[in-house]
Structures are given as structure tokens and as C-alpha cells.
Design an enzyme around this catalytic site. Structure first.
Site, PDB file in Angstrom:
ATOM      1  N   ARG A 253      49.704  70.117  90.119  1.00  0.00           N
ATOM      2  CA  ARG A 253      50.477  70.357  91.172  1.00  0.00           C
ATOM      3  C   ARG A 253      51.151  69.024  91.819  1.00  0.00           C
ATOM      4  O   ARG A 253      50.231  68.297  91.694  1.00  0.00           O
ATOM      5  CB  ARG A 253      49.620  71.043  92.494  1.00  0.00           C
ATOM      6  CG  ARG A 253      49.493  72.443  92.285  1.00  0.00           C
ATOM      7  CD  ARG A 253      50.760  73.280  92.442  1.00  0.00           C
ATOM      8  NE  ARG A 253      50.600  74.777  92.445  1.00  0.00           N
ATOM      9  CZ  ARG A 253      50.465  75.585  91.403  1.00  0.00           C
ATOM     10  NH1 ARG A 253      50.889  75.027  90.164  1.00  0.00           N
ATOM     11  NH2 ARG A 253      50.296  76.860  91.215  1.00  0.00           N
ATOM     12  N   GLU A 282      59.421  71.313  94.205  1.00  0.00           N
ATOM     13  CA  GLU A 282      60.189  71.706  93.066  1.00  0.00           C
ATOM     14  C   GLU A 282      61.144  72.958  93.707  1.00  0.00           C
ATOM     15  O   GLU A 282      61.090  73.489  94.790  1.00  0.00           O
ATOM     16  CB  GLU A 282      59.069  72.654  92.341  1.00  0.00           C
ATOM     17  CG  GLU A 282      58.218  71.777  91.810  1.00  0.00           C
ATOM     18  CD  GLU A 282      56.935  72.327  90.750  1.00  0.00           C
ATOM     19  OE1 GLU A 282      57.058  73.555  90.734  1.00  0.00           O
ATOM     20  OE2 GLU A 282      56.256  71.793  90.304  1.00  0.00           O
ATOM     21  N   HIS A 300      58.325  72.560  85.204  1.00  0.00           N
ATOM     22  CA  HIS A 300      57.103  73.462  85.353  1.00  0.00           C
ATOM     23  C   HIS A 300      57.176  74.643  84.351  1.00  0.00           C
ATOM     24  O   HIS A 300      57.248  75.767  84.855  1.00  0.00           O
ATOM     25  CB  HIS A 300      57.120  73.947  86.913  1.00  0.00           C
ATOM     26  CG  HIS A 300      55.593  74.411  87.391  1.00  0.00           C
ATOM     27  ND1 HIS A 300      55.278  74.395  88.657  1.00  0.00           N
ATOM     28  CD2 HIS A 300      54.911  75.163  86.752  1.00  0.00           C
ATOM     29  CE1 HIS A 300      54.273  74.914  88.799  1.00  0.00           C
ATOM     30  NE2 HIS A 300      53.950  75.318  87.590  1.00  0.00           N
TER      31      HIS A 300
HETATM   32  C1  8YV Z   1      53.525  79.305  87.052  1.00  0.00           C
HETATM   33  C2  8YV Z   1      51.472  77.920  87.708  1.00  0.00           C
HETATM   34  O1  8YV Z   1      54.464  78.619  86.640  1.00  0.00           O
HETATM   35  O2  8YV Z   1      49.725  79.512  87.313  1.00  0.00           O
HETATM   36  C3  8YV Z   1      50.012  78.657  88.130  1.00  0.00           C
HETATM   37  O3  8YV Z   1      49.603  78.222  89.157  1.00  0.00           O
HETATM   38  O4  8YV Z   1      51.523  76.907  88.280  1.00  0.00           O
HETATM   39  C4  8YV Z   1      52.163  78.536  86.545  1.00  0.00           C
HETATM   40  O5  8YV Z   1      51.422  79.152  85.564  1.00  0.00           O
HETATM   41  C5  8YV Z   1      53.343  79.901  88.594  1.00  0.00           C
HETATM   42  O6  8YV Z   1      52.296  80.426  89.160  1.00  0.00           O
HETATM   43  C6  8YV Z   1      54.475  81.006  88.536  1.00  0.00           C
HETATM   44  O7  8YV Z   1      54.611  81.242  89.837  1.00  0.00           O
END
Ligand code: 8YV
Length: 334
Positions: A253, A282, A300
Site C-alpha cells: 500500500r 491512487e 496497481h
Molecule cells: C486489488 C489489492 O487491486 O487485494 C488487494 O488488496 O490491492 C488488489 O489485489 C484490489 O483489492 C482491488 O480492489
């Protein structure tokens, strides 16, 4: 958009809801298209409007009945929204990260929260490996070099940094961190780590602070969960400890790294380079980073393969169905 209330009530024949108020499900923010379709067609879920005035009208009308929220890691159920949902029982989160959801309030109120762990470990770890290799070996920069006609006009691409056999620090040795370590070991790298709790069974070298870890390694890979506890764990001091030959990779993150400090460190040579899949705000990427050639910027895409997103969608819906059936979740957050 406010969903028509006549289609918003879920089938009262569901055993979990029969005899009581019919279940109301709300979708918060965009989610995976398959999940969105099933929510709409099978569950007649409501959709939380994004416009503040419409959202307020919507909550006035539906808040009391909403028992389940389905959201993504990006648009979770934040503090205010959760407060506005007095009957909320479960939050079903698409994604392993749930930092956009107020997990503390959920715990205090006994609201169950699920995420989608494990199914994305391999793809996210593959992304970390790609960023690791690209950051040290500068493959995408050399691709730009060829496309710009610089090779064909006689220029040579500058020498880069060896990626195999390095000492690499993993910040956050959870399931994804361990999958990254496994890949790096195949490159002959020595693994060090910092984690909330020491994991002696890993056989890797533990450091009790992020600064010590950064000092000891050539590359620091951030794989810690987001949220208030990890915010700014990598700051100015940690970047200085990583040093002018050091590289940073972040697939976790953006909030785990102090972004302004990172931008300065990359601009003034405090560290050598970075590979980033995640950012503090983001989809905004700091303008300065776009002008730097020692940074690889991805949008991402860590878990972004058809196969993994399908697995995440399946697990999200399986959590929802199980909660409706017996009030429990398959993968509650730990
Ligand atoms: C996805 C992510 O892009 O799972 C996560 O925490 O950061 C990614 O796999 C995201 O959750 C999509 O909303």
C-alpha cells in the site's frame, strides 16, 4: 444512482432471513464486474450512490435495513459510512487489503469482515519479482531506449545492477511476503525481514526495526498490510538507511511509505531507484516520479490477472453466500 427499492429486497426465502426482515445488501463503490453482476441479478443488491446528496437520501431511505456491505479494497466501508449503517452485520471485501474499511469500528460493533487472502499470493509476488528485476536491471527503461531509436543510432544503454545473489529485506513477512521471499531465494538472494512478530520458522534474518532492516539490505521490498498501524513505516530515516545504492519495491500500500520522502529520496539520490505498484493517493502518481528514469511505475496491477481476479470474485461471493446461509464467513480478517 438510487436503485429501485422494489428490486432491492433479497429473496425472503433465504433460510438466514426467513421469518425476519429480508436481507438488504449494498454494494459500495465499483467491484469486480462478475461480482457486480451477481450482486445485481441474484441478490438485487442496492448500490450506494457516489454523489453526496444522493447518498444522503439513499441512507435516509435504506440505512436501517442494510445488513451486508460488499466493497473492494479500494472503496471500503469507511468510518462515517459504517456509522450511518446501524444494522450492518457483515462487510464482504474484494481484495486481501481492507485498509479502506474502518476495521476498528467493525470489531467494536461486532461487524464481521471478510477479505480474499491466499488466492492472489502468487500474482502479487510475481509482480514484486518483476519490479525487483526491472528496478535493478532497468528493463523497461532500456525498452524505452530502444523505442526512442537511441540504440539504432549507436548509443549504448548504461550498465545496471546485478539482481541475483543480493541481500533483500522483506517488510511484512505474511503470506505475500513469504511468496516473494521464495522467488528471491531462487535468484540466490539472502532474505532478511521485519514483521510485527518474529517468525523464527522462516529461517530468515529478523530485524526489530525497519531502519535496521533497511541498513542491512540492498533492496527493501514492502509487503506489509496497509492501515493506520503501518502508515509511514518507511520514512526519511529508513530511506537514508537504505542508502544511495539501495532500491525500494512496494507492492503493498502506498501509505506504508512516506510518499513525499520517497519522491525526495529518488530525486536527490538518497536511494538509487524504486519499483512501485501502489501510491498514497491512487490513481494519482506524484508528477515528479513520472519524470524520473530510476523509477518503475505500475498502475496497481499486482493481482490483476484474469485467473486471480476470477478466484477473488469466487471467494468474495462464497463469503457472501455463507454469511447469508449461517452468519459466518469463510475468510474473516484475522
Ligand atoms: C486489488 C489489492 O487491486 O487485494 C488487494 O488488496 O490491492 C488488489 O489485489 C484490489 O483489492 C482491488 O480492489
Amino acid at each position: 444512482m438510487i436503485t429501485d427499492t422494489s428490486s432491492a429486497v433479497n429473496a425472503a426465502a433465504d433460510p438466514h432471513t426467513a421469518g425476519s426482515t429480508a436481507t438488504h445488501i449494498v454494494r459500495v463503490g465499483p467491484v469486480n464486474p462478475h461480482v457486480a453482476q451477481v450482486l445485481d441479478e441474484e441478490f438485487r443488491a442496492l448500490v450506494l450512490p457516489t454523489d453526496p446528496a444522493e447518498q444522503s437520501d439513499f441512507l435516509q431511505e435504506h440505512a436501517e435495513q442494510i445488513r451486508i456491505a460488499v466493497c473492494s479494497g479500494r472503496f471500503g466501508v469507511g468510518t462515517e459510512l459504517m456509522r450511518a449503517l446501524p444494522s450492518l452485520e457483515a462487510i464482504v471485501n474484494f481484495g486481501v487489503g481492507y485498509d479502506a474499511t474502518d476495521a476498528r469500528q467493525a470489531a467494536e460493533r461486532g461487524i464481521a469482515v471478510s477479505n480474499t487472502p491466499d488466492v492472489l499470493n502468487d500474482c502479487v509476488a510475481d509482480t514484486a519479482l518483476a519490479l525487483y528485476l526491472d528496478t535493478l536491471r532497468r528493463f523497461t527503461a532500456s525498452d524505452r531506449f530502444v523505442r526512442a531509436g537511441r540504440w539504432s543510432s549507436g548509443e549504448g544503454f548504461p550498465l545496471t545492477t546485478r539482481a541475483s545473489g543480493r541481500t533483500v529485506g522483506i517488510l511484512g513477512l505474511g503470506r505475500i511476503g513469504a511468496a516473494i521471499a521464495q522467488r528471491l531465494e531462487a535468484l540466490g538472494c539472502t532474505i532478511h525481514y521485519h514483521n510485527r512478530r518474529e517468525r523464527p520458522e522462516s529461517g530468515f534474518t529478523y530485524h526489530s526495526s525497519v531502519r535496521e532492516l533497511a541498513q542491512a539490505v540492498d533492496v527493501l521490498v514492502v509487503a506489509a498490510s496497509g492501515g493506520p498501524d503501518s502508515a509511514g513505516l518507511v520514512g526519511e530515516a529508513e530511506l537514508a538507511a537504505l542508502g544511495p545504492e539501495g532500491h525500494l519495491v512496494n507492492i503493498a500500500r502506498g501509505t506504508v511509505v512516506d510518499e513525499p520522502a520517497l519522491v525526495s529520496a529518488l530525486s536527490n539520490g538518497t536511494i538509487a531507484g524504486a519499483g512501485l505498484d501502489v501510491y498514497a493517493h491512487e490513481p494519482q502518481v506524484p508528477e515528479t516520479l513520472l519524470g524520473l528514469d530510476n523509477v518503475v511505475v505500475l498502475p496497481h496491477v499486482g493481482s490483476g490477472t484474469r485467473e486471480t481476479r476470477a478466484d477473488m470474485a469466487e471467494l468474495t461471493l462464497a463469503n457472501l453466500r455463507q454469511f447469508l446461509r449461517d452468519g459466518t464467513l469463510i475468510t474473516p480478517i484475522g
